[in-house]
Design a protein around this motif. Structure first.
Motif, PDB file in Angstrom:
ATOM      1  N   GLU A   1      31.241  19.317  60.542  1.00 58.79           N
ATOM      2  CA  GLU A   1      32.130  18.305  61.115  1.00 58.79           C
ATOM      3  C   GLU A   1      32.057  18.349  62.633  1.00 58.79           C
ATOM      4  O   GLU A   1      31.677  19.363  63.230  1.00 58.79           O
ATOM      5  CB  GLU A   1      33.571  18.530  60.655  1.00 58.79           C
ATOM      6  N   PHE A   2      32.357  17.230  63.255  1.00 60.19           N
ATOM      7  CA  PHE A   2      32.432  17.177  64.710  1.00 60.19           C
ATOM      8  C   PHE A   2      33.441  16.116  65.104  1.00 60.19           C
ATOM      9  O   PHE A   2      33.729  15.177  64.339  1.00 60.19           O
ATOM     10  CB  PHE A   2      31.063  16.881  65.338  1.00 60.19           C
ATOM     11  N   GLY A   3      34.005  16.277  66.290  1.00 62.44           N
ATOM     12  CA  GLY A   3      35.005  15.333  66.757  1.00 62.44           C
ATOM     13  C   GLY A   3      34.943  15.134  68.260  1.00 62.44           C
ATOM     14  O   GLY A   3      34.454  16.000  68.996  1.00 62.44           O
ATOM     15  N   ILE A   4      35.442  13.956  68.691  1.00 59.84           N
ATOM     16  CA  ILE A   4      35.511  13.616  70.116  1.00 59.84           C
ATOM     17  C   ILE A   4      36.972  13.422  70.479  1.00 59.84           C
ATOM     18  O   ILE A   4      37.712  12.728  69.764  1.00 59.84           O
ATOM     19  CB  ILE A   4      34.710  12.335  70.412  1.00 59.84           C
TER      20      ILE A   4
ATOM     21  N   GLN B   1      32.898  24.427  71.144  1.00 61.16           N
ATOM     22  CA  GLN B   1      32.848  23.215  71.951  1.00 61.16           C
ATOM     23  C   GLN B   1      31.404  22.782  72.123  1.00 61.16           C
ATOM     24  O   GLN B   1      30.510  23.597  72.342  1.00 61.16           O
ATOM     25  CB  GLN B   1      33.500  23.445  73.312  1.00 61.16           C
ATOM     26  N   ALA B   2      31.165  21.488  72.027  1.00 61.19           N
ATOM     27  CA  ALA B   2      29.824  20.909  72.187  1.00 61.19           C
ATOM     28  C   ALA B   2      29.759  20.180  73.515  1.00 61.19           C
ATOM     29  O   ALA B   2      30.692  20.209  74.319  1.00 61.19           O
ATOM     30  CB  ALA B   2      29.515  19.973  71.021  1.00 61.19           C
ATOM     31  N   THR B   3      28.652  19.501  73.737  1.00 59.29           N
ATOM     32  CA  THR B   3      28.500  18.688  74.942  1.00 59.29           C
ATOM     33  C   THR B   3      27.999  17.311  74.521  1.00 59.29           C
ATOM     34  O   THR B   3      27.973  16.997  73.318  1.00 59.29           O
ATOM     35  CB  THR B   3      27.529  19.349  75.938  1.00 59.29           C
ATOM     36  N   SER B   4      27.613  16.486  75.461  1.00 61.00           N
ATOM     37  CA  SER B   4      27.185  15.125  75.112  1.00 61.00           C
ATOM     38  C   SER B   4      26.406  14.501  76.253  1.00 61.00           C
ATOM     39  O   SER B   4      26.351  15.039  77.356  1.00 61.00           O
ATOM     40  CB  SER B   4      28.408  14.249  74.803  1.00 61.00           C
TER      41      SER B   4
ATOM     42  N   ILE C   1      26.395  13.323  70.728  1.00 62.17           N
ATOM     43  CA  ILE C   1      27.003  14.650  70.718  1.00 62.17           C
ATOM     44  C   ILE C   1      25.898  15.672  70.496  1.00 62.17           C
ATOM     45  O   ILE C   1      25.037  15.497  69.630  1.00 62.17           O
ATOM     46  CB  ILE C   1      28.057  14.776  69.610  1.00 62.17           C
ATOM     47  N   GLU C   2      25.905  16.743  71.272  1.00 61.57           N
ATOM     48  CA  GLU C   2      24.895  17.787  71.105  1.00 61.57           C
ATOM     49  C   GLU C   2      25.571  19.154  71.077  1.00 61.57           C
ATOM     50  O   GLU C   2      26.405  19.464  71.917  1.00 61.57           O
ATOM     51  CB  GLU C   2      23.862  17.743  72.236  1.00 61.57           C
ATOM     52  N   TYR C   3      25.164  19.941  70.082  1.00 64.99           N
ATOM     53  CA  TYR C   3      25.597  21.339  70.055  1.00 64.99           C
ATOM     54  C   TYR C   3      24.370  22.229  70.050  1.00 64.99           C
ATOM     55  O   TYR C   3      23.445  22.041  69.268  1.00 64.99           O
ATOM     56  CB  TYR C   3      26.455  21.667  68.837  1.00 64.99           C
TER      57      TYR C   3
ATOM     58  N   MET D   1      33.925  18.741  69.923  1.00 63.43           N
ATOM     59  CA  MET D   1      34.019  19.977  69.153  1.00 63.43           C
ATOM     60  C   MET D   1      33.196  19.864  67.883  1.00 63.43           C
ATOM     61  O   MET D   1      33.020  18.776  67.325  1.00 63.43           O
ATOM     62  CB  MET D   1      35.476  20.273  68.786  1.00 63.43           C
ATOM     63  N   VAL D   2      32.709  21.020  67.413  1.00 68.93           N
ATOM     64  CA  VAL D   2      32.042  21.095  66.112  1.00 68.93           C
ATOM     65  C   VAL D   2      32.748  22.153  65.285  1.00 68.93           C
ATOM     66  O   VAL D   2      33.351  23.097  65.818  1.00 68.93           O
ATOM     67  CB  VAL D   2      30.540  21.443  66.258  1.00 68.93           C
TER      68      VAL D   2
END
Length: 241
Positions: free
Chosen positions: A88-91, A53-56, A70-72, A29-30
C-alpha cells in the motif's frame, strides 16, 4: 481491493482547489497493510500499516489532473533495516486548517512487492507507482519535501560536467603520473632506448676517444670466455658493481 482511491477527506481538500486554494503535499508513505473486509477504503485516513516514507517526482498539472510518480527506495532515510512486503502507499497533503489529510491511497492487495533490507554498497531496490489526481487545471501545487526521485537529462549533463568530469580528470592525472614514474612501464620502448644508448656509446668509443696505440672496442653483449666481477646486465649490455 486492487487499485487506488481518493478518500473522502481527500476529496474535500481537493475540492477546495476550485476556490483557489493551494494543494500542499506534505509526504508520501508506503506500508504493508491491506484494508480489512468490510472496511470502506474511502473512509481511510492513513495507511493500514505504514512502514516508511517515500519520495516522488515534482507534481505536474496536465489539463484536468496532477501527474506525479511515487518512488520508494530501500536506501532512503538511512536505509531499510528489515525487509517488508510493500502492499500500500498513500499521499498526504495539508489543508487550510493545517491538518494533514491522506488525499490518495493505493493498494496492491494480493500482489505485494517484497523490498529487501538495504546493505551498504549493495544494490538499491526501487519501486515506482504513477499517480494521477483529478483537479482544476488552474491548481497551484507545492511540496513540503524535496522531490528527489528523478533527475532530468539537462540536470544530469550539468552534474556530470561540473562534478563527475573534474573528479574523473583528477583520477586520470594521478594514474598518468604513477604510470610515468613506473620504471617498468613500456618495457619494449625501454629496451629500444637501452639498445640505442648502447649503440651510441659504441660510436662515442670509436670516434670520440683519442687512441694513440692499437685501437680497441669493448662491449658486454657476451661474456663468453671472460672472467669479470660484478653483475652482468645482458639487456643493457653492461656490468654493474
Amino acid at each position: 481491493m486492487y487499485g487506488f482511491i481518493i478518500p473522502a477527506k481527500g476529496r474535500e481538500l481537493i475540492a477546495g482547489l476550485l476556490a483557489g486554494d493551494t494543494l500542499t503535499i506534505t509526504r508520501c508513505m508506503v506500508g504493508e497493510g491491506v484494508p480489512q473486509e468490510g472496511v470502506e477504503p474511502s473512509e481511510l485516513t492513513d495507511l493500514v500499516k505504514p512502514i516508511a516514507q517515500a519520495t516522488s517526482t515534482a507534481p505536474v498539472v496536465n489539463r484536468q489532473q496532477v501527474d506525479m510518480t511515487i518512488e520508494y527506495r530501500n536506501d532512503l532515510n538511512g536505509g531499510l533495516e528489515n525487509g517488508f512486503y510493500l502492499s500500500e502507499f498513500g499521499i498526504f497533503a495539508r489543508g487550510k486548517d493545517g491538518a494533514e489529510v491522506m488525499i490518495y491511497y493505493g493498494c496492491l492487495d494480493q500482489y505485494p512487492q517484497y523490498v529487501q533490507p538495504y546493505k551498504e554498497g549493495g544494490a538499491v531496490e526501487v519501486r515506482r507507482f504513477p499517480v494521477a489526481i483529478g483537479v482544476s487545471n488552474t491548481a497551484d501545487m507545492t511540496l513540503e519535501y524535496h522531490a528527489d526521485a528523478f533527475i532530468t537529462s539537462e540536470n544530469l549533463v550539468e552534474y556530470c560536467t561540473s562534478v563527475v568530469l573534474p573528479l574523473f580528470l583528477e583520477d586520470v592525472k594521478k594514474l598518468i603520473a604513477a604510470h610515468n614514474d613506473d620504471r617498468a612501464s613500456h618495457p619494449h620502448l625501454l629496451a629500444q632506448i637501452a639498445a640505442f644508448n648502447a649503440r651510441l656509446s659504441l660510436i662515442e668509443l670509436q670516434y670520440g676517444t683519442d687512441v694513440n696505440g692499437n685501437p680497441f672496442i669493448v662491449t658486454f653483449e657476451t661474456l663468453d670466455g671472460v672472467n669479470a666481477q660484478g653483475v652482468w646486465n645482458e639487456q643493457e649490455r653492461r656490468i654493474g658493481f
